[in-house]
Design an enzyme around this catalytic site. Structure first.
Site, mmCIF file in Angstrom:
data_model
loop_
_atom_site.group_PDB
_atom_site.id
_atom_site.type_symbol
_atom_site.label_atom_id
_atom_site.label_comp_id
_atom_site.label_asym_id
_atom_site.label_seq_id
_atom_site.Cartn_x
_atom_site.Cartn_y
_atom_site.Cartn_z
ATOM 1 C CG ASN A 103 -1.887 1.281 1.249
ATOM 2 O OD1 ASN A 103 -2.329 1.617 0.434
ATOM 3 N ND2 ASN A 103 -2.078 1.756 2.556
ATOM 4 C CG HIS B 271 -1.191 6.461 4.274
ATOM 5 N ND1 HIS B 271 -2.636 6.429 4.252
ATOM 6 C CD2 HIS B 271 -0.998 7.342 5.312
ATOM 7 C CE1 HIS B 271 -3.189 7.351 5.258
ATOM 8 N NE2 HIS B 271 -2.152 7.954 5.753
HETATM 9 C C1 GAR Z 1 -3.127 8.723 -2.654
HETATM 10 O O1 GAR Z 1 -2.681 10.127 -2.135
HETATM 11 C C2 GAR Z 1 -2.841 7.744 -1.784
HETATM 12 O O2 GAR Z 1 -1.716 7.711 -0.999
HETATM 13 C C3 GAR Z 1 -4.063 7.874 -0.897
HETATM 14 O O3 GAR Z 1 -5.038 7.864 -1.828
HETATM 15 C C4 GAR Z 1 -4.555 8.818 -3.008
HETATM 16 C C5 GAR Z 1 -5.130 8.187 -4.324
HETATM 17 O O4 GAR Z 1 -4.836 8.840 -5.578
HETATM 18 N N1 GAR Z 1 -4.304 6.618 -0.278
HETATM 19 C C6 GAR Z 1 -4.590 6.347 1.129
HETATM 20 O O5 GAR Z 1 -5.121 7.609 1.689
HETATM 21 C C7 GAR Z 1 -4.791 5.115 1.730
HETATM 22 N N2 GAR Z 1 -5.216 5.324 3.055
HETATM 23 P P1 GAR Z 1 -4.662 8.147 -6.941
HETATM 24 O O6 GAR Z 1 -6.142 7.744 -6.959
HETATM 25 O O7 GAR Z 1 -4.784 9.562 -7.698
HETATM 26 O O8 GAR Z 1 -3.818 7.099 -7.059
#
Ligand code: GAR
Length: 187
Positions: free
Chosen positions: A107, A109
């Protein structure tokens, strides 16, 4: 080369970065599937353009997380997926997938874990007033954004400017995810 599936709930910019890295020869892996729990999410459009099969599956149509994940697992097995790459998949992974992919689910984050797990990590960090935050890539376990850390990178907060801070974090995410997966898969 390892076959992987990307799980995403939203825009899919991390999927895009990973896919672009594969195309550019910077990451040796094969994206064989995009799984989304949000049918209609923009990541589906990105996957279509990239020529990667998508599997859109809404958890609300299943009576339990187990049944939902079993349906996904069947697809993963069918396509011989070896690794699961979570990229903005805003849902906890349950026992079915954890047991089928031990130490094979990664994952990303947008914070320096264990600070600010869960949703809106960037917003939480800004409200808290931290001066530096960052990005974490980690193995997935049953917790929320817990699990052994593979890589972290610091990002300086632009005081009072959420948009710019977010831009910086996303830019770091796209580089760090690709780099970390490449290290993981080439050892
Ligand atoms: C990213 O910033 C990722 O790190 C976060 O969601 C976003 C997705 O962006 N994930 C979390 O917060 C997990 N807890 P994307 O759809 O443009 O890749």
């Amino acid at each position: 080369i390892p076959k992987f599936a990307v799980f995403a709930s939203g825009s899919g910019s991390n999927f895009q970065a990973i896919h672009d890295a594969v195309k550019a020869g910077k990451l040796s892996g094969q994206a064989v599937l995009v799984v989304t729990d949000k049918p209609g999410a923009f990541v589906e459009e990105r996957a279509r353009i990239a020529g990667v099969e998508t599997f859109a599956i809404s958890p609300s149509t299943f009576s339990s997380k187990e049944l939902y994940e079993k349906e996904i697992l069947q697809k993963l097995v069918e396509l011989e997926v070896e690794w699961i790459v979570l990229a903005g998949y805003m849902r906890l992974i349950g026992n079915v997938l954890l047991e089928a992919y031990p130490s094979r689910i990664i994952n990303i984050h947008p914070s320096l874990l264990p600070s600010f797990p869960g949703k809106d990590a960037i917003g939480k960090a800004m409200v808290h007033g931290v001066k530096v935050t960052g990005v974490t890539v980690h193995y997935v376990d049953a917790g929320m954004d817990t699990g052994p850390i593979l890589a972290q990178q610091v990002v300086e907060v632009v005081a009072g400017d959420r948009e710019q801070t977010e831009e910086r974090i996303h830019a770091v995410e796209h580089e760090l995810y690709t780099k970390t997966l490449q290290q993981l898969w080439s050892r």
